[in-house]
Design a protein around this motif. Structure first.
Motif, PDB file in Angstrom:
ATOM      1  N   GLU A 125       0.813  -1.216   0.000  1.00 39.89           N
ATOM      2  CA  GLU A 125       0.000   0.000   0.000  1.00 39.89           C
ATOM      3  C   GLU A 125       0.851   1.274   0.000  1.00 39.89           C
ATOM      4  O   GLU A 125       0.617   2.189  -0.790  1.00 39.89           O
ATOM      5  CB  GLU A 125      -0.900  -0.029   1.235  1.00 39.89           C
ATOM      6  N   HIS A 130       1.592   6.459  -4.748  1.00 36.75           N
ATOM      7  CA  HIS A 130       1.641   7.478  -5.802  1.00 36.75           C
ATOM      8  C   HIS A 130       1.226   6.951  -7.165  1.00 36.75           C
ATOM      9  O   HIS A 130       1.519   7.550  -8.192  1.00 36.75           O
ATOM     10  CB  HIS A 130       3.059   8.073  -5.874  1.00 36.75           C
ATOM     11  N   HIS A 131       0.608   5.775  -7.180  1.00 34.19           N
ATOM     12  CA  HIS A 131       0.124   5.217  -8.451  1.00 34.19           C
ATOM     13  C   HIS A 131      -1.354   4.876  -8.321  1.00 34.19           C
ATOM     14  O   HIS A 131      -1.864   4.757  -7.211  1.00 34.19           O
ATOM     15  CB  HIS A 131       0.908   3.952  -8.817  1.00 34.19           C
ATOM     16  N   LYS A 132      -1.999   4.690  -9.483  1.00 37.20           N
ATOM     17  CA  LYS A 132      -3.383   4.204  -9.441  1.00 37.20           C
ATOM     18  C   LYS A 132      -3.317   2.690  -9.600  1.00 37.20           C
ATOM     19  O   LYS A 132      -2.634   2.201 -10.502  1.00 37.20           O
ATOM     20  CB  LYS A 132      -4.190   4.777 -10.620  1.00 37.20           C
ATOM     21  N   THR A 133      -3.983   1.948  -8.723  1.00 36.72           N
ATOM     22  CA  THR A 133      -3.974   0.497  -8.937  1.00 36.72           C
ATOM     23  C   THR A 133      -5.342   0.049  -9.430  1.00 36.72           C
ATOM     24  O   THR A 133      -6.372   0.464  -8.918  1.00 36.72           O
ATOM     25  CB  THR A 133      -3.637  -0.274  -7.646  1.00 36.72           C
ATOM     26  N   VAL A 134      -5.305  -0.786 -10.451  1.00 31.82           N
ATOM     27  CA  VAL A 134      -6.538  -1.312 -11.034  1.00 31.82           C
ATOM     28  C   VAL A 134      -6.476  -2.825 -10.912  1.00 31.82           C
ATOM     29  O   VAL A 134      -5.516  -3.446 -11.391  1.00 31.82           O
ATOM     30  CB  VAL A 134      -6.630  -0.926 -12.529  1.00 31.82           C
ATOM     31  N   GLN A 168       5.148   8.224 -11.479  1.00 30.40           N
ATOM     32  CA  GLN A 168       4.100   8.487 -10.484  1.00 30.40           C
ATOM     33  C   GLN A 168       2.824   8.924 -11.184  1.00 30.40           C
ATOM     34  O   GLN A 168       2.874   9.604 -12.200  1.00 30.40           O
ATOM     35  CB  GLN A 168       4.566   9.607  -9.563  1.00 30.40           C
ATOM     36  N   GLY A 169       1.713   8.514 -10.641  1.00 32.17           N
ATOM     37  CA  GLY A 169       0.422   8.905 -11.209  1.00 32.17           C
ATOM     38  C   GLY A 169      -0.075   7.933 -12.270  1.00 32.17           C
ATOM     39  O   GLY A 169      -1.253   7.913 -12.605  1.00 32.17           O
ATOM     40  N   SER A 170       0.833   7.102 -12.809  1.00 32.51           N
ATOM     41  CA  SER A 170       0.389   6.159 -13.853  1.00 32.51           C
ATOM     42  C   SER A 170      -0.287   4.959 -13.198  1.00 32.51           C
ATOM     43  O   SER A 170      -0.182   4.751 -11.991  1.00 32.51           O
ATOM     44  CB  SER A 170       1.586   5.707 -14.694  1.00 32.51           C
ATOM     45  N   SER A 171      -0.981   4.169 -14.012  1.00 32.88           N
ATOM     46  CA  SER A 171      -1.724   3.060 -13.397  1.00 32.88           C
ATOM     47  C   SER A 171      -0.960   1.743 -13.473  1.00 32.88           C
ATOM     48  O   SER A 171      -0.212   1.473 -14.416  1.00 32.88           O
ATOM     49  CB  SER A 171      -3.113   2.927 -14.033  1.00 32.88           C
ATOM     50  N   ARG A 173      -1.687  -2.380 -13.046  1.00 31.61           N
ATOM     51  CA  ARG A 173      -2.835  -3.295 -13.075  1.00 31.61           C
ATOM     52  C   ARG A 173      -2.451  -4.688 -12.578  1.00 31.61           C
ATOM     53  O   ARG A 173      -1.338  -5.154 -12.800  1.00 31.61           O
ATOM     54  CB  ARG A 173      -3.344  -3.488 -14.512  1.00 31.61           C
ATOM     55  N   ASP A 189       2.380  -2.388 -16.037  1.00 31.72           N
ATOM     56  CA  ASP A 189       2.501  -0.973 -15.693  1.00 31.72           C
ATOM     57  C   ASP A 189       2.663  -0.146 -16.948  1.00 31.72           C
ATOM     58  O   ASP A 189       2.678  -0.675 -18.062  1.00 31.72           O
ATOM     59  CB  ASP A 189       3.688  -0.771 -14.742  1.00 31.72           C
TER      60      ASP A 189
END
Ligand code: ADP
Length: 267
Positions: A125, A130-134, A168-171, A173, A189
């Motif tokens: 976590e 600093h990333h989006k997790t999908v 940072q900020g990218s997703s 998965r 990623d």
């Protein structure tokens, strides 16, 4: 004729021995080179965090009274973060030694991949802040026969890398799906991806992709541990790039346990 043949055979054997000697010498030299590269790499990975810890602790001791509370907390955070880094590195080295000596004794049980991905995500976590997790792992994905600790470590290492290499900020998965024989879990990623020539070598112990002359921060152990753990559990792990070359894709393939195995283990 027999004598001539015997002479020729003796000559051939001599030649083979000569080649074998040269090969042995070459292998020994290569082993020496690897051993010293390994020691240099390990010493560097131990010395860098230790230097930071010593620096922060020394400053704290010498300037404790004249320092603001904020600066003290900053320096203590450095001590904690760098100690954690050392801890991770040593744990990785121990895992690697276990894999290489064949001393691993996985503790198998049937688990839902989504549950293990969930605990890996919880553990990561802070790293993923600093990333989006999908996450798309269907709840009805079949159970897999794994050691939950090892499997979680594999997913954690992949998430850790994704967070490290993708901006940072990218997703990031995690996707899961199944076909007739296997269950697949994929971590992908939107970072720089892996140069095509390196997609298999990234799993080698201590291997890091070179960017220009600079090796990026890291130990080069994470992915070899992933491969060692996944293979110990009867699966495979591969690296690739997204088809549009916009990021790395790591795919774990684990065999679906057959019905008899399932009945045995669920009893
Ligand atoms: P490291 O500690 O260097 O990250 P790993 O074994 O985890 O060691 O990874 C080996 C190399 O593979 C890394 O140095 C990096 O060059 C490359 N790599 C791993 N994961 C990714 C990723 N998600 N995106 C781009 N490159 C990656």
């Amino acid at each position: 004729l027999l004598d001539a043949l015997a002479d020729q055979a003796a000559l051939a054997i001599e030649r083979i021995q000569l080649v074998a000697d040269v090969d042995r010498a070459r292998l020994a030299a290569e082993a020496d080179r690897l051993r010293s590269a390994l020691l240099t790499s390990i010493s560097h990975d131990l010395k860098t965090p230790l230097a930071a810890i010593l620096g922060a602790a020394g400053t704290l001791r010498d300037y404790l009274d004249s320092m603001s509370q904020e600066d003290r907390v900053d320096l203590l955070s450095t001590v904690i973060d760098e100690s954690e880094r050392l801890n991770r590195f040593i744990a990785n080295l121990l895992d690697m030694t276990k894999i290489e000596s064949g001393a691993m004794e996985p503790n198998y049980a049937l688990h839902y991949p989504g549950d293990i991905a969930g605990s890996a995500l919880r553990r990561a976590e802070k790293i993923l802040a600093h990333h989006k997790t999908v996450v798309t792992i269907p709840a009805d994905l079949p159970m897999v026969r794994v050691d939950p600790v090892l499997f979680e470590q594999v997913l954690f290492n992949l998430l850790d890398n994704a967070a490290k290499y993708a901006p940072q900020g990218s997703s990031i998965r995690i996707d899961g799906w199944a076909d007739g024989y296997n269950v697949m879990i994929q971590v992908s990623d939107k970072g720089p991806g892996i140069p095509p020539a390196d997609v298999d070598r990234v799993f080698d112990t201590f291997y890091r992709v070179r960017k220009g002359d600079q090796v990026r921060a890291g130990t080069g152990l994470g992915l070899s541990i992933c491969r060692g753990f996944v293979e110990a559990m009867g699966g495979t792990i591969t690296a690739a790039n997204r088809s549009d070359r916009s990021g790395a894709v790591f795919t774990i393939r684990l065999p679906k346990p057959n019905e008899i195995q399932k009945l045995d283990e669920l009893q």
